[in-house]
Design a protein around this motif. Structure first.
Motif, mmCIF file in Angstrom:
data_model
loop_
_atom_site.group_PDB
_atom_site.id
_atom_site.type_symbol
_atom_site.label_atom_id
_atom_site.label_comp_id
_atom_site.label_asym_id
_atom_site.label_seq_id
_atom_site.Cartn_x
_atom_site.Cartn_y
_atom_site.Cartn_z
ATOM 1 N N LEU A 126 32.421 1.205 -5.274
ATOM 2 C CA LEU A 126 32.186 0.630 -6.595
ATOM 3 C C LEU A 126 32.908 1.478 -7.639
ATOM 4 O O LEU A 126 32.601 2.656 -7.819
ATOM 5 N N CYS A 127 33.868 0.877 -8.342
ATOM 6 C CA CYS A 127 34.657 1.591 -9.335
ATOM 7 C C CYS A 127 34.042 1.471 -10.728
ATOM 8 O O CYS A 127 33.632 0.379 -11.137
ATOM 9 N N VAL A 128 34.000 2.581 -11.429
ATOM 10 C CA VAL A 128 33.505 2.616 -12.809
ATOM 11 C C VAL A 128 34.431 3.517 -13.620
ATOM 12 O O VAL A 128 35.119 4.364 -13.079
ATOM 13 N N VAL A 148 27.313 1.529 -13.616
ATOM 14 C CA VAL A 148 26.604 1.895 -12.390
ATOM 15 C C VAL A 148 25.307 1.102 -12.274
ATOM 16 O O VAL A 148 25.009 0.508 -11.224
ATOM 17 N N VAL A 161 27.271 2.724 0.037
ATOM 18 C CA VAL A 161 27.999 2.651 -1.232
ATOM 19 C C VAL A 161 28.627 3.997 -1.558
ATOM 20 O O VAL A 161 27.990 5.041 -1.443
ATOM 21 N N ILE A 163 30.719 5.558 -4.956
ATOM 22 C CA ILE A 163 31.098 5.262 -6.333
ATOM 23 C C ILE A 163 32.390 5.999 -6.644
ATOM 24 O O ILE A 163 32.548 7.176 -6.302
ATOM 25 N N TYR A 165 34.706 7.142 -9.747
ATOM 26 C CA TYR A 165 34.894 7.264 -11.189
ATOM 27 C C TYR A 165 36.380 7.315 -11.484
ATOM 28 O O TYR A 165 37.081 8.226 -11.047
ATOM 29 N N ILE A 189 26.782 10.337 -13.311
ATOM 30 C CA ILE A 189 26.634 9.241 -12.351
ATOM 31 C C ILE A 189 25.571 9.593 -11.312
ATOM 32 O O ILE A 189 24.712 8.765 -10.986
ATOM 33 N N ILE A 207 30.736 10.461 -4.577
ATOM 34 C CA ILE A 207 31.347 9.987 -5.810
ATOM 35 C C ILE A 207 32.785 10.485 -5.844
ATOM 36 O O ILE A 207 33.048 11.678 -5.965
#
Length: 250
Positions: A126-128, A148, A161, A163, A165, A189, A207
């Motif tokens: 999951l990209c943020v 997020v 998952v 993440i 960043y 995060i 992350i």
């Protein structure tokens, strides 16, 4: 102890033949992917099956760059989770800033994709990340925390998952967040994950940092306590550079 994860996102680059050549060069030199680092590559959709044949026994994870939130139907040009699994994928990148910026993907759309991919058995990256304007306005933490929270809304188990960043202002620009800037956002995060899913999930959550990661800066970034590898763009298109980054993560 969290295992670093380094994934090459090839974006809209390489023909099938070029993708096979690049994947072969990486697989031949990288080994099994053990020694403290999980390794993956995400070629374009049209190359997934052929690249999967190359990396199948190498331990390198085959990832897709996107998927749709429905199982099938009249969605011209889209690709489903089931199709990705049939092509050999075990992971999918979702919510990349380029999908948000150029294709209008909202947090709600990204969340639907995340839940569909997890329900289908895939791992999710999951990209943020914030834009330069948002960083200058001092709202980085608010933006990233919201991405997020809304991206993982309704998810019960985040064990599959990762993440990533990726400050938007550092993607493909040659600019990179300093290691301390990246660490601050990664820590935020992790705290958000802790609030949502508990201490154990936060401790285990990997992350990644993404945004002009290169062999020259990879080791410094990966040395930060809350940075667990990288989602690599341009540098993943050169086997030597990608392998050097993997070695930094190992």
């Amino acid at each position: 102890m969290r295992k670093n994860v380094v994934v090459g996102n090839w974006k809209m680059n390489t023909t099938v033949a070029e993708a096979v050549e690049l994947a072969s060069a990486i697989a031949e030199r990288i080994g099994s992917g053990e020694a403290g680092c999980e390794i993956g590559i995400a070629p374009p959709f049209v190359s997934l099956t052929e690249v999967g044949k190359v990396v199948g026994q190498s331990g390198i994870m085959l990832a897709a760059q996107n998927c749709h939130f429905e199982s099938d139907g009249a969605f011209t040009g889209e690709v489903s989770v089931r199709m990705l699994e049939a092509a050999g994928c075990s992971c999918v990148i979702l919510g990349h800033s380029e999908r948000r910026q150029y294709f209008g993907e909202t947090n709600a759309i990204v969340n639907r994709k995340v839940r569909k991919a997890l329900d289908g058995g895939l791992k999710v990256i999951l990209c943020v990340g914030e834009t330069l304007e948002q960083r200058q306005q001092g709202v980085t933490e608010d933006i990233v925390t919201t991405q997020v929270r809304e991206g993982l809304d309704g998810v019960d188990d985040v064990s599959r998952v990762v993440i990533a960043y990726e400050p938007v202002w550092a993607i493909g620009t040659g600019k990179t967040a300093t290691s301390q800037q990246a660490q601050e956002v990664h820590a935020s995060i992790r705290e958000t994950v802790r609030e949502m899913f508990g201490e154990a999930a936060a401790a285990e959550m990997r992350i990644q940092y993404g945004g002009s990661v290169k062999p020259a800066n990879a080791a410094e970034l990966f040395a930060m306590p809350d940075i667990d590898g990288g989602l690599i763009g341009g540098a993943s298109l050169k086997a030597d550079d990608f392998i050097a980054i993997v070695e930094a993560a190992r």
